[in-house]
Design a protein around this motif. Structure first.
Motif, PDB file in Angstrom:
ATOM      1  N   VAL A  67      -0.977   2.022  -0.932  1.00  0.00           N
ATOM      2  CA  VAL A  67       0.564   1.976  -1.066  1.00  0.00           C
ATOM      3  C   VAL A  67       1.085   2.962  -0.177  1.00  0.00           C
ATOM      4  CG1 VAL A  67       2.320   2.811  -2.737  1.00  0.00           C
ATOM      5  CG2 VAL A  67       0.249   1.300  -3.446  1.00  0.00           C
ATOM      6  N   ALA A  68       0.524   4.058   0.143  1.00  0.00           N
ATOM      7  CA  ALA A  68       1.103   5.249   0.998  1.00  0.00           C
ATOM      8  C   ALA A  68       1.115   4.950   2.533  1.00  0.00           C
ATOM      9  CB  ALA A  68       0.353   6.462   0.726  1.00  0.00           C
ATOM     10  N   CYS A  69       0.028   4.001   3.162  1.00  0.00           N
ATOM     11  CA  CYS A  69      -0.197   3.909   4.455  1.00  0.00           C
ATOM     12  C   CYS A  69       1.043   3.247   5.147  1.00  0.00           C
ATOM     13  CB  CYS A  69      -1.391   2.927   4.382  1.00  0.00           C
ATOM     14  SG  CYS A  69      -1.582   2.524   6.155  1.00  0.00           S
ATOM     15  N   GLY A  72       0.044  -0.298   7.345  1.00  0.00           N
ATOM     16  CA  GLY A  72      -0.553  -1.559   6.540  1.00  0.00           C
ATOM     17  C   GLY A  72      -1.844  -1.730   6.530  1.00  0.00           C
ATOM     18  N   ARG A 251      -4.295 -12.371  -7.949  1.00  0.00           N
ATOM     19  CA  ARG A 251      -3.412 -12.690  -7.116  1.00  0.00           C
ATOM     20  C   ARG A 251      -3.927 -12.211  -5.740  1.00  0.00           C
ATOM     21  NH1 ARG A 251       2.877 -10.613  -6.842  1.00  0.00           N
ATOM     22  NH2 ARG A 251       1.614  -8.913  -5.889  1.00  0.00           N
ATOM     23  N   ASP A 252      -4.098 -11.091  -5.574  1.00  0.00           N
ATOM     24  CA  ASP A 252      -4.075 -10.132  -4.301  1.00  0.00           C
ATOM     25  C   ASP A 252      -5.722  -9.988  -3.830  1.00  0.00           C
ATOM     26  OD1 ASP A 252      -1.520 -10.323  -3.989  1.00  0.00           O
ATOM     27  OD2 ASP A 252      -1.443  -8.139  -5.209  1.00  0.00           O
ATOM     28  N   ASP A 267       1.070 -18.306  -5.638  1.00  0.00           N
ATOM     29  CA  ASP A 267       2.319 -18.297  -5.972  1.00  0.00           C
ATOM     30  C   ASP A 267       2.839 -18.457  -7.319  1.00  0.00           C
ATOM     31  OD1 ASP A 267       2.702 -17.041  -3.511  1.00  0.00           O
ATOM     32  OD2 ASP A 267       3.667 -19.197  -2.593  1.00  0.00           O
ATOM     33  N   PHE A 270       1.353 -14.790 -12.199  1.00  0.00           N
ATOM     34  CA  PHE A 270       2.605 -13.619 -12.265  1.00  0.00           C
ATOM     35  C   PHE A 270       1.814 -12.666 -13.373  1.00  0.00           C
ATOM     36  CE2 PHE A 270       5.204 -17.323 -11.266  1.00  0.00           C
ATOM     37  CZ  PHE A 270       6.094 -16.758 -10.268  1.00  0.00           C
ATOM     38  N   ALA A 274       7.185  -9.640 -14.560  1.00  0.00           N
ATOM     39  CA  ALA A 274       7.684 -10.300 -13.519  1.00  0.00           C
ATOM     40  C   ALA A 274       8.124 -11.557 -13.847  1.00  0.00           C
ATOM     41  CB  ALA A 274       6.818 -10.594 -12.221  1.00  0.00           C
ATOM     42  N   PHE A 275       7.315 -12.400 -14.468  1.00  0.00           N
ATOM     43  CA  PHE A 275       7.868 -13.711 -15.179  1.00  0.00           C
ATOM     44  C   PHE A 275       8.945 -13.597 -16.073  1.00  0.00           C
ATOM     45  CE2 PHE A 275       7.604 -17.013 -18.268  1.00  0.00           C
ATOM     46  CZ  PHE A 275       7.831 -18.391 -17.452  1.00  0.00           C
ATOM     47  N   LYS A 305       0.735  -0.942  -6.806  1.00  0.00           N
ATOM     48  CA  LYS A 305       0.109  -1.516  -5.608  1.00  0.00           C
ATOM     49  C   LYS A 305       0.554  -3.061  -5.616  1.00  0.00           C
ATOM     50  CE  LYS A 305      -3.036  -2.921  -2.327  1.00  0.00           C
ATOM     51  NZ  LYS A 305      -2.337  -4.133  -1.714  1.00  0.00           N
ATOM     52  N   ALA A 306       0.773  -3.542  -6.812  1.00  0.00           N
ATOM     53  CA  ALA A 306       0.993  -4.958  -6.822  1.00  0.00           C
ATOM     54  C   ALA A 306       2.655  -5.091  -6.732  1.00  0.00           C
ATOM     55  CB  ALA A 306       0.694  -5.914  -7.986  1.00  0.00           C
ATOM     56  N   GLY A 307       3.483  -4.250  -6.726  1.00  0.00           N
ATOM     57  CA  GLY A 307       4.762  -4.340  -6.664  1.00  0.00           C
ATOM     58  C   GLY A 307       5.503  -4.730  -7.933  1.00  0.00           C
ATOM     59  N   GLY A 308       5.011  -4.028  -9.096  1.00  0.00           N
ATOM     60  CA  GLY A 308       5.434  -4.731 -10.415  1.00  0.00           C
ATOM     61  C   GLY A 308       6.179  -3.815 -11.112  1.00  0.00           C
ATOM     62  N   VAL A 309       6.304  -2.533 -10.616  1.00  0.00           N
ATOM     63  CA  VAL A 309       6.835  -1.680 -11.415  1.00  0.00           C
ATOM     64  C   VAL A 309       8.424  -1.764 -11.703  1.00  0.00           C
ATOM     65  CG1 VAL A 309       7.775   0.953 -11.613  1.00  0.00           C
ATOM     66  CG2 VAL A 309       5.337   0.346 -10.823  1.00  0.00           C
TER      67      VAL A 309
ATOM     68  N   ASP B  35       4.425   5.791   3.296  1.00  0.00           N
ATOM     69  CA  ASP B  35       5.029   7.041   3.583  1.00  0.00           C
ATOM     70  C   ASP B  35       5.885   7.020   4.923  1.00  0.00           C
ATOM     71  OD1 ASP B  35       4.878   8.455   0.963  1.00  0.00           O
ATOM     72  OD2 ASP B  35       3.556   9.921   2.087  1.00  0.00           O
ATOM     73  N   LEU B 308       5.281  -8.378  -1.748  1.00  0.00           N
ATOM     74  CA  LEU B 308       4.556  -8.523  -2.903  1.00  0.00           C
ATOM     75  C   LEU B 308       5.081  -9.573  -3.734  1.00  0.00           C
ATOM     76  CD1 LEU B 308       3.580  -4.956  -3.181  1.00  0.00           C
ATOM     77  CD2 LEU B 308       2.307  -6.586  -2.580  1.00  0.00           C
ATOM     78  N   MET B 312      10.667 -14.058  -5.963  1.00  0.00           N
ATOM     79  CA  MET B 312      11.687 -13.347  -6.790  1.00  0.00           C
ATOM     80  C   MET B 312      12.739 -12.368  -5.982  1.00  0.00           C
ATOM     81  SD  MET B 312      10.272 -12.693 -10.353  1.00  0.00           S
ATOM     82  CE  MET B 312       8.585 -12.906 -10.641  1.00  0.00           C
TER      83      MET B 312
END
Lengths: 398, 440
Positions: A67-69, A72, A251-252, A267, A270, A274-275, A305-309, B35, B308, B312
């Motif tokens: 997440v921090a990198c 990528g 998914r990942d 795709d 979910f 998110a859904f 990490k999965a972008g779900g927050v 970051d 990600l 959506m």
């Protein structure tokens, strides 16, 4: 041979950002951090496998390094694969027990009252500590006498009556330990005129297996799950999971870590929030009554990490009367099976201390999180009860 | 899902913008692909340090009117630049870091190689020196390292300092604090980075009641009675400035904390203070995701999709693009062209590839590529194939028309353009809602 090796870790600029965000490196100086364990070490290991560093065993696979990198690099994945390639996983009876969650569940669930009573007993805990190395200070998850699947089967007729259908990947915990979240999901989706169906067969997504080095077993599970998805998606819109780690893995991680191709269905997998958030945005909003509570939200590592927050926050904010305070985005330290191991107990507790202190200092009715492992850790270390976001949403249904 | 404003980029410009939007009560999301460069930054803020002819700038706000047309500061004007920096210092103070400055004047900050860089704001631990006479009042400077810290070379700092004529009469001494005298027990102290030393000190030394005095007496022993003691920034991640202050009280010495090789603790401190402030204001931070495309309709950006969650789109009334320059991957170049990686907006560039840079990397003359970046109108709205995008603003290093390194202006441009983007966004809400949401 060299050109067959994935060298994408070479995008690493050596900026060390990953190590600044690594909860393990912060808590345990014996771990050299994700940069040295990941991209730096990988160069050496390609040159000579003897240069594999035993300290890699300390990685919890929380993925905060990824997440921090800024470049990528899949730092966490590099570390997991290196451990697998160089025999860095200890695969004893303890690791087998902790990681084969579906097998343990199907053995324990029919005898749930006995198992639950046993795992609470001090002598039993002491025995597990001495013989297996599962720390006796841990609270063990309870098993349910009625699995989610058997509860669900009784009302599969009702579910079939809905025109719209989704497939629900319930995961091991919801099925064998605590079916609450599954039941809440069914209630919420039904209120939105969507019916739930289960996969004919489902195996553990593979998260604990990967974390303990059972890659072959994880790959077998992945292949079975993917064939089930393909079949089920001919009749349903998508597959959804309420557990962040399950959703991320399906998914990942299937293509990235297990090399199981999921491109045909990717795709349509979910994370539940998110859904639901997408449905809300399209106007499919159930009637909701106020839930006048003050809650603190803890974001799980694998959900970040999965972008779900963003979706969970959207759901929580849509509940009238609910006051949500977002906690610092720090790791709780349990990381599934990691914190259960005796040698990791101190590190695990030390990682989570920041979150525990923050929760104790806040005057909230409940803590909310999407992850069952985070829930266990927070409930063991604070006075608060932890709820899943879907439980609050189900409570708000009129 | 709909937001009032979505900020793309989690560095200095993005965070400033996001904090201002959140403070005004807007539903704000900030997306950060990893970051930001703040993790490597000195922890000081430069506004404008050098003129076009490389001469030092004494009063940065006064010098703004002499900058060439098209420079971001010229679009803002000195007053707004000053206001934005006041806003920034206010936010940092609320997050627990009191930045210091010499009135309207620049000061000098010391670097780990012994160079002097002009800056306008510094963290208290950095001990800003006078711009005109950096060595004023200094007879003896002690440079102290923690033995084993591989990110700091006292001899290099001393050699660098000696090159300044101001320091000709200053005695420079070099000292070491051994790891065992301050209770550091690491596998191999010579492997340690600044961050790791700070973590070990927290665990092994500062957890003890006598920890602070142990370190203070080690510093006293190594430094003698120097007028200024220079230490690498290895002592603490959070609360570093407070710790320096406490150590000064214990030692009776003036201590200067220098940012080391990345990661830089003063930079990390600033980044985490800003993130914490944004979170307290109710802002949503999405880390580790990046924008892959934008859905444009004529002169407006309607929504964005991210890597990600490709199915959506995220919708907003206003967007800020603060993705940084080449290093932060906001800008990308190939042999024939330069592009904005996120939305393919129009960029300022100059001629053929061979004219992008000078032949010699460090010959003192400026490289044209440093001025490259997104072209904008006076409101910092970018163009896409010549068409202005009215609800998209650009901020920070992704902008063209300025040279952050040669001018020493990176921090000020990031803050002021991020601030202005948010100012314009919040102003539109007071129009729409008929009530005033602006607080500054």
């Amino acid at each position: 041979m060299l050109n067959l090796i994935n060298t994408s870790f070479d995008n690493c600029l050596k900026c060390t950002v990953c190590t600044t965000r690594c909860p393990v490196a912060e808590a345990n100086p014996d771990y050299p951090g994700p940069k040295q364990a990941g991209p730096d070490g990988e160069r050496l290991r390609i040159k000579n496998p003897q240069l594999y560093d035993e300290a890699l065993k300390h990685c919890t696979n929380c993925k905060r390094c990824e997440v921090a990198c800024p470049s990528g690099v899949h730092v966490g994945t590099v570390i997991q694969l290196a451990k697998a390639r160089h025999g860095g996983f200890k695969k004893g009876p303890r690791e087998f027990m902790l990681s084969h969650t579906d097998l343990m569940g199907s053995l324990s669930s029919p005898a749930a009252p006995i198992v639950n009573a046993m795992t609470k007993l001090k002598p039993v805990k002491k025995l597990l500590d001495k013989t297996l190395g599962i720390d006796q200070r841990r609270t063990f998850p309870k098993y349910t006498g009625e699995t989610f699947r058997s509860w669900f089967n009784k009302q599969s007729g009702t579910q079939a009556s809905f025109q719209r259908q989704i497939s629900f990947f319930h995961g091991c915990f919801t099925n064998f330990n605590d079916p609450t979240v599954g039941k809440d999901l069914v209630a919420v989706l039904n209120a939105m005129n969507i019916g739930v169906s289960l996969l004919k067969k489902e195996k553990c997504c593979g998260v604990p297996l990967i974390a303990n080095g059972f890659f072959n077993k994880a790959r077998k599970n992945a292949e079975l799950n993917m064939s089930q998805f393909a079949h089920s998606l001919t009749k349903t819109e998508c597959v959804i999971a309420t557990e962040p780690s399950c959703a991320m893995t399906l998914r990942d991680e299937y293509p990235e870590v297990l090399e199981v191709d999921n491109s045909a269905v990717k795709d349509r997998i979910f994370f539940a929030a998110a859904f639901i958030a997408r449905e809300f945005a399209r106007g499919n909003l159930p009637d909701m009554k106020p839930v006048p509570l003050r809650v603190a939200y803890h974001s799980p590592c694998h959900l970040i990490k999965a972008g779900g927050v963003i979706y969970t926050m959207e759901l929580l904010n849509s509940i009238p009367g609910l006051e949500v305070i977002m906690l610092d985005q720090k790791c709780c330290g349990l990381s599934g099976t990691y914190g259960f191991k005796k040698e990791n107990y101190r590190t695990s507790q030390s990682i989570g201390q920041g979150i525990f202190d923050q929760i104790e200092a806040l005057d909230v009715d409940y803590v909310v999180t999407d992850c069952q492992s985070c829930k266990m850790q927070v409930e063991m270390n604070t006075d608060r009860t932890v709820l899943h976001p879907l439980t609050l949403l189900a409570q708000s249904l009129t | 899902m709909k937001y009032n404003s979505i900020i793309i980029g989690g560095g200095l410009a993005g965070l400033t913008s996001a904090i201002r939007c959140a403070e005004a009560g807007l539903k704000t999301a900030l997306i950060s692909a990893g970051d930001s460069a703040l993790t490597f930054a000195s922890g000081s803020i430069d506004v404008l340090g050098f003129r076009q002819n490389n001469a030092l700038v004494d009063y940065p706000f006064e010098a703004i009117s002499q900058l060439p047309d098209g420079h971001p500061y010229r679009k803002l004007g000195a007053d707004q630049v000053r206001q934005s920096l006041n806003f920034f210092t206010g936010q940092m103070a609320q997050a627990g870091i009191e930045m210091s400055c010499h009135g309207q004047q620049n000061h000098s900050r010391l670097t780990a190689l012994g160079a002097m860089r002009p800056a306008w704001l510094s963290q208290p631990g950095a001990k800003p020196l006078s711009l005109a006479e950096p060595a004023a009042g200094l007879r003896r400077v002690a440079i102290i390292n923690i033995a084993g810290c591989r990110d700091f070379q006292p001899a290099l700092l001393a050699a660098g300092l000696k090159k300044h004529t101001d320091f000709a009469g200053v005695e420079l001494t070099i000292g070491d604090i051994r790891a065992d005298t301050i209770s550091l027990t690491a596998r191999n102290v010579y492997e340690l980075r600044s961050l790791e030393i700070a973590r070990l000190l927290k665990r092994d030394l500062f957890s003890r009641p006598e920890g602070l005095t142990t370190l203070a007496s080690a510093i006293n022993k190594a430094a003698g009675n120097a007028d200024l003691v220079v230490l690498p920034s290895v002592l603490a991640v959070e609360n570093g400035n407070q710790l320096i202050h406490q150590l000064e009280a214990h030692t009776g010495l003036r201590l200067c904390e220098l940012a080391t090789l990345p990661p830089s603790l003063p930079g990390m401190r600033m980044a985490s203070a800003l993130r914490q402030r944004y979170r307290q204001l109710g802002g949503l931070l999405l880390e580790g995701d990046e924008v892959v495309s934008g859905n444009f309709d004529n002169d407006r950006l309607l929504s964005i999709t991210t890597r990600l969650n490709p199915s959506m789109p995220l919708t907003a009334d206003h967007f800020v693009l603060a993705t940084g320059s080449f290093f932060s991957r906001g800008l990308d170049s190939n042999p024939s062209s330069l592009t904005d990686k996120t939305f393919n907006l129009d960029v300022v560039t100059a001629g053929q590839r061979q004219h992008w840079s000078n032949q010699h990397f460090l010959n003192g003359s400026q490289h044209p590529f440093c001025y490259f970046g997104i072209e904008t109108n006076d409101h910092f709205n970018p163009y896409q194939e010549g068409q202005v995008i009215g609800n998209l603003y650009c901020a920070g290093a992704v902008l063209g028309g300025f040279n952050p390194v040669a001018e020493a202006s990176a921090g000020g441009v990031a803050i002021s353009t991020g601030w202005l983007a948010a100012k314009q966004i919040t102003a539109q809400y007071s129009d729409v809602r008929g009530n005033h949401v602006e607080s500054h």
